[in-house]
Design an enzyme around this catalytic site. Structure first.
Site: not given
Ligand code: GDP
Ligand code: IMO
Ligand code: MG
Length: 423
Positions: A15, A38, A40-42, A299, A329, A408-409
């Site tokens: 998150g 690689n 994905g920051h939401t 992905t 979360k 918490v969301g």
């Molecule tokens: P990041 O790669 O560390 O930025 O995290 P991601 O965006 O890949 O994954 C986190 C997911 O959890 C996203 O879909 C967020 O919108 C969601 N998220 C973040 N904080 C919370 C939380 O406190 N509660 C819930 N239910 N979802 C959250």
């Molecule tokens: P964020 O920044 C979760 C994982 C892949 C695979 C391994 C190697 O969104 O947290 P790569 O494409 O880097 O060679 O893959 O690392 N991986 C992640 N898993 N969040 C990520 O980024 C990731 N970036 C790579 O799933 O297991």
């Molecule tokens: Mg991510």
């Protein structure tokens, strides 16, 4: 001034994007220091849900500059898509985004090589995101790579062709079929977009910002357990995802690092292959996946879910020098009667808190402490249920570090800043 660092303590997707967005009002500069698309920051706010891959998560705050540092690897095609989407949303990209000349470029052939390498590994595959990350960092350390600064040189095309020829030989070795002609025009077009951005020597830029009293936050990608040196090798990514990576990925001296904010989920997840001691292959894991919507932001793959793993968390905190924690979360645990936390591992009949070198082969049995669930929705920091406070205090006591934010969301607003108190 010193730069703060925010990074993931698990296997990514903790998150980070959400918290960076929440904290950006307190910063002048948000800087990505490693990884590439690689990640994905939401971010969620005002009913908008947006996923960033290469661009730092401060981009929606127009007082703030966003730097893609030298440690990042850039796929121009993905970056262009990100830019196009942000421009449509009214973001002034030319003003707000700065790119290091030293950042390396992901070529179409890097992506093909990633796919070829994974295909050749069969069942042993890393579960890479197939974005070309590994091959690009291999060319960087192999001293063959192309950098953002190269695209302005008159012989860029020549340099590109030399590298592509090398890649073609490797692809032939893998017996991998491909159609490069289909991919190249889009990539070259995207290079023109990249050319139009502001390129900087980010090491000078960031250090000057600190000297000028600006507040800088370095945004990590992936998580510590995916670190190339300290993660669950070989099931890791190809960069240093830890605090030290912020030094090499931005040109910061270690003494320029201030607070290190470590992000973890109230439980644990992992996407892709590799060891995950507390993984739950049962209906409890399924429940976490469902409530937490645990599907990859890059992905779409289902994330593996399990209980919080304290030995892994403590290990990550040790190598990063974490000064404060953010627990994400917590809401996903709202409906669990019992919440388990792994306090130790049992390996060969012995209890230990140490992550073994052969983590991929060792038979690790987690030892759990059971805690009472809070069984209610948490919307604010007022009147937090005792069971939740117990959970928070237990982690603080175990790690010796305060949890300063509880999320918490997914929305910006669903964030509880904890009152400062001694642990
Ligand atoms: P990041 O790669 O560390 O930025 O995290 P991601 O965006 O890949 O994954 C986190 C997911 O959890 C996203 O879909 C967020 O919108 C969601 N998220 C973040 N904080 C919370 C939380 O406190 N509660 C819930 N239910 N979802 C959250
Ligand atoms: P964020 O920044 C979760 C994982 C892949 C695979 C391994 C190697 O969104 O947290 P790569 O494409 O880097 O060679 O893959 O690392 N991986 C992640 N898993 N969040 C990520 O980024 C990731 N970036 C790579 O799933 O297991
Ligand atoms: Mg991510």
């Amino acid at each position: 001034m010193k730069a703060d660092v925010l990074l993931g303590l698990h296997w990514g997707d903790e998150g980070k994007g959400k918290v960076v967005d929440v904290l950006t009002p307190s910063y002048d500069l948000i800087c990505r220091f490693q990884g590439g698309p690689n990640a994905g920051h939401t971010l969620e706010f005002n009913g908008i849900k947006h996923v960033l891959h290469t661009i730092p998560s401060g981009i929606f705050h127009n007082h703030c500059l966003n730097v893609i540092g030298n440690g990042v690897v850039i796929d121009p095609v993905i970056l262009k898509k990100e830019i196009d989407a942000l421009v449509k949303m009214g973001v002034d990209i030319k003003k707000q985004l700065l790119v290091s000349r030293r950042a390396h470029l992901i070529l179409p052939t890097h992506r093909l090589l990633d796919a070829a390498s994974e295909a050749s590994k069969g069942k042993e595959k890393i579960g890479s995101t197939l974005k070309g990350i590994g091959p690009t960092y291999m060319d960087k350390t192999g001293r063959n790579g192309l950098r953002v600064g190269d695209i302005s040189s008159s012989n860029f095309k020549e340099k590109y062709n030399v590298l592509v020829e090398k890649h073609k030989q490797l692809l032939a070795f893998h017996n991998y079929e491909y159609n490069l002609a289909e991919l190249e025009p889009t990539w070259m077009e995207a290079i023109e977009t990249l050319k139009g951005l502001t390129h900087i020597d980010s090491e000078y830029f960031v250090n000057k910002a600190l000297r000028d009293g600006k507040k800088v936050l370095a945004e990590g990608a992936q998580g510590s357990m995916l670190d190339i040196d300290f993660g669950t090798y070989p099931f890791v990514t190809s960069s240093n995802t830890m605090t030290a990576g912020a030094c090499t990925g931005l040109g910061l001296a270690p003494r320029s690092i201030g607070n290190v904010i470590g992000i973890f989920k109230a439980y644990a997840t992992r996407v892709g292959s590799g060891p995950f001691p507390t993984e739950l292959n049962d209906e409890t894991g399924e429940k976490m996946r469902k409530i937490g919507n645990e599907f990859g932001s890059t992905t779409g793959r289902a994330r593996r879910c399990g209980w919080l793993d304290l030995p892994a968390l403590k290990y990550a905190m040790m190598i990063n020098g974490v000064t404060e924690l953010t627990m994400m979360k917590a809401d996903v645990m709202d409906d669990f009667d019992v919440i388990k936390v792994c306090t130790h591992y049992k390996i060969n009949g012995k209890e230990t808190e140490v992550l073994p070198f052969d983590v991929c082969d060792a038979e690790i049995t987690p030892v759990y402490k059971e805690m009472k669930g809070w069984k209610q929705n948490i919307t604010s920091g007022n009147n937090m249920p005792e069971a939740l406070l117990n959970y928070i205090h237990f982690i603080e006591e175990q790690t010796g570090t305060p949890i300063s934010i509880v999320s918490v969301g997914p929305d910006r607003k669903q964030t509880i800043v904890m009152k400062k108190e001694e642990v």
